[in-house]
Scaffold this active site. Structure first.
Site, PDB file in Angstrom:
ATOM      1  N   CYS A 380      -3.260 -60.486  21.403  1.00  0.00           N
ATOM      2  CA  CYS A 380      -3.553 -59.761  20.171  1.00  0.00           C
ATOM      3  C   CYS A 380      -2.837 -60.433  18.999  1.00  0.00           C
ATOM      4  O   CYS A 380      -3.240 -61.500  18.558  1.00  0.00           O
ATOM      5  CB  CYS A 380      -3.183 -58.291  20.326  1.00  0.00           C
ATOM      6  SG  CYS A 380      -3.941 -57.225  19.079  1.00  0.00           S
ATOM      7  N   HIS A 519      -6.365 -57.121  25.279  1.00  0.00           N
ATOM      8  CA  HIS A 519      -5.152 -56.819  26.049  1.00  0.00           C
ATOM      9  C   HIS A 519      -5.448 -56.900  27.545  1.00  0.00           C
ATOM     10  O   HIS A 519      -5.726 -55.881  28.193  1.00  0.00           O
ATOM     11  CB  HIS A 519      -4.626 -55.428  25.679  1.00  0.00           C
ATOM     12  CG  HIS A 519      -4.044 -55.352  24.314  1.00  0.00           C
ATOM     13  ND1 HIS A 519      -2.711 -55.587  24.058  1.00  0.00           N
ATOM     14  CD2 HIS A 519      -4.624 -55.101  23.117  1.00  0.00           C
ATOM     15  CE1 HIS A 519      -2.485 -55.467  22.756  1.00  0.00           C
ATOM     16  NE2 HIS A 519      -3.630 -55.180  22.165  1.00  0.00           N
ATOM     17  N   GLU A 521      -3.490 -57.239  29.968  1.00  0.00           N
ATOM     18  CA  GLU A 521      -2.489 -56.556  30.799  1.00  0.00           C
ATOM     19  C   GLU A 521      -2.922 -55.158  31.211  1.00  0.00           C
ATOM     20  O   GLU A 521      -2.463 -54.621  32.223  1.00  0.00           O
ATOM     21  CB  GLU A 521      -1.146 -56.499  30.077  1.00  0.00           C
ATOM     22  CG  GLU A 521      -1.074 -55.557  28.883  1.00  0.00           C
ATOM     23  CD  GLU A 521      -1.537 -56.162  27.575  1.00  0.00           C
ATOM     24  OE1 GLU A 521      -1.243 -55.579  26.511  1.00  0.00           O
ATOM     25  OE2 GLU A 521      -2.202 -57.214  27.603  1.00  0.00           O
TER      26      GLU A 521
END
Length: 547
Positions: A380, A519, A521
């Site tokens: 990001c 994102h 993750e």
């Protein structure tokens, strides 16, 4: 009709409810049941997306664009079930819904009260998806006895009473403090916690007792007697070396069996725990170690980057490598040379964030990784800082920056390589935003598709040319700089389907340098590590072998 398990926290400590809920969900799955986990937050009166990470930790984003509590990340990581907007509710949302209905005339001029209007709203939330799964696990945030939680506990009392007998149980997590001076565990806090629950019409069926020391049988018998539960339903919860040990530890302690017994499910399917045994084997038997520097701006609170820390662990498991993640405040690099800080790491990760503070330090970290050929993952804002660094040092746009920083300062100081995203395609319609719109829930949120360039590093890593990842941002890299950046070696290897929004950049002729606008993750799991994190750690392992 789903069976409901309500998870509450004790007067002294509610620490570990989210983990216990997630582990129980995983254990029920291991027995062949379908589950869904939900979070009810009596304390949250605002949109989590508008809160500072220092206040509330990480904001976890779902595929359908909900900004939620980080506990939903635990739920996903342990069960693999993608969370939805309907899996999280706050007191603020409940009261907002009631007020909207009142203004719309739904209550036909009646006096609006906590009972029945607020409690009915909570019960309506609980019923969503009732017929989709075998078990619905609902965690109530905070601790029993707090005034904020009373409407929620009353709603649960009504909900259990209205459903067929035996279709709902209550699991209560408490703390058994150890007094070193006398060398004993104290059960009184647990007794008083259960008494508090009973005073509002709720009686726990299963007690999960956190303790730093072994709980003797006589203490379990005492708790069972005074709290009106079976001894087998008093489950010890000891401190663990890793959270991923929880499913196996809770199974050995008998949690899943106690829950099934409380429902009268007998005989129950035997659990298949091979997945979690493999997870633990990979964690406890690493074949090497790498050091990864996380250069961020919320490093004082590790919960601000919870999913990133876990995704790195998953990437290590994929490579049978222990990942030693170390946090570095990016503001340090605005005063000092980053080289002494970063030269001993095998990889560098720059996570997301908002605002100008610490961004010049992130830019220096990206430059260090690019010029020193150290694996770099920018997420990001970390991607945007990598693009700004390349624009300044490779393309020659000396004052390259982001509109975000100018908007924050109220003065134009930068050439905006990153601009405020005013329009994007979501599904079959176009979303439009202005820079001065209300902040809550107005970002590009949730899962979006990206197309990957043939022959790119990311296409190799993903093994496909079409991916779907979760976003949470309102600023975007400007496509007009693409040609000049690509001439200098920064490849735009992932784009939105309409070709207007850069999703991924990577540096050619570099061992591993990737920036992503989304994102990754948020979708990583211990038994299914995200491919970007798995390959990022693999690259770090390669560096460690060269040192």
């Amino acid at each position: 009709m789903a069976r409901y398990i309500f998870i509450t926290g004790g007067v002294v400590s509610s620490l570990g409810k989210g983990l216990a809920s997630a582990a129980l969900g995983a254990l029920l799955q291991a027995r062949g049941y379908t589950v869904r986990l939900r979070k009810l937050d009596p304390y949250l009166n605002v949109d989590p997306g508008t809160m500072s990470p220092f206040e509330h930790g990480e904001v976890f984003v779902t595929d359908d664009g909900a900004e939620t509590d980080l506990d939903l990340g635990h739920y996903e990581r342990f069960t693999g079930v993608s969370a939805r907007t309907t899996d999280s509710i706050s007191s603020g949302r409940i009261y907002s819904n009631v007020l909207e209905k009142e203004r719309r005339g739904d209550y036909l001029g009646k006096t609006i009260q906590v009972i029945p209007h607020v409690t009915n709203e909570i019960k309506d939330f609980l019923r969503i998806g009732d017929d989709e799964v075998d078990f619905m696990l609902c965690e109530i945030g905070g601790t029993v006895g707090d005034i904020e939680g009373l409407p929620f506990f009353e709603a649960i009392r009504q909900f259990i009473h209205e459903r067929p007998r035996g279709q709902s149980i209550l699991m209560h997590l408490t703390l058994l403090p150890y007094l070193a001076a006398s060398g004993e565990l104290k059960t009184k806090p647990t007794q008083h916690s259960v008494k508090e629950l009973q005073s509002i019409g709720l009686a726990p069926d299963v007690l999960v007792c956190r303790s730093e020391h072994p709980i003797p049988d006589r203490e379990r018998e005492k708790i069972a007697l005074f709290c009106n539960v079976r001894k087998e339903a008093v489950i010890p919860a000891y401190d663990l070396k890793t959270i991923y040990q929880a499913p196996l530890a809770y199974h050995r302690a008998g949690l899943d069996q106690a829950v099934l017994d409380a429902f009268g499910i007998t005989p129950a399917p035997k659990p298949n725990l091979a997945r979690w045994e493999d997870v633990m084997d990979r964690i406890t038997h690493p074949e090497g170690e790498v050091r990864v520097a996380i250069v961020g701006k919320y490093t004082q609170l590790e919960d601000a980057y919870k999913s990133i820390a876990e995704a790195l662990t998953h990437g290590g498991m994929a490579n049978r490598t222990k990942v030693r993640a170390e946090w570095i405040d990016s503001e340090i690099f605005e005063r000092e040379d980053p080289a002494p800080w970063l030269e001993n790491y095998h990889a560098i990760l720059v996570p997301g964030g908002f605002g100008e503070r610490g961004t010049e330090g992130k830019i220096k970290a990206a430059e260090f990784a690019r010029t020193r050929k150290i694996p770099y993952l920018g997420i990001c804002l970390g991607m945007q800082m990598a693009v700004i660094e390349a624009a300044r040092n490779l393309v020659g746009v000396k004052n390259a920056g982001s509109e975000e920083f100018d908007h924050e300062k109220g003065a134009k100081r930068f050439t905006p390589v990153v601009y405020h995203l005013k329009e994007w395609v979501q599904g079959n319609h176009t979303v439009r935003r202005k820079a001065d719109d209300a902040k809550g829930g107005t970002m590009r949120l949730g899962a979006y598709t990206a197309n990957l360039k043939d022959g790119s590093a990311v296409a190799r890593i993903y093994g496909t040319n079409v991916i779907e990842e979760r976003h949470r941002h309102r600023y975007e890299v400007d496509i007009q700089y693409r040609d000049n950046l690509e001439k200098c070696g920064l490849l735009f290897s992932g784009m939105s389907p309409d070709g207007r929004l850069p999703e991924i950049v990577e540096v050619k002729d570099h061992p591993w340098f990737i920036g992503v606008q989304f994102h990754p993750e948020l979708k990583s799991k211990p038994f299914a590590p995200h491919p970007l994190f798995a390959d990022f750690v693999r690259a770090a392992v390669e560096v460690s072998r060269l040192v």
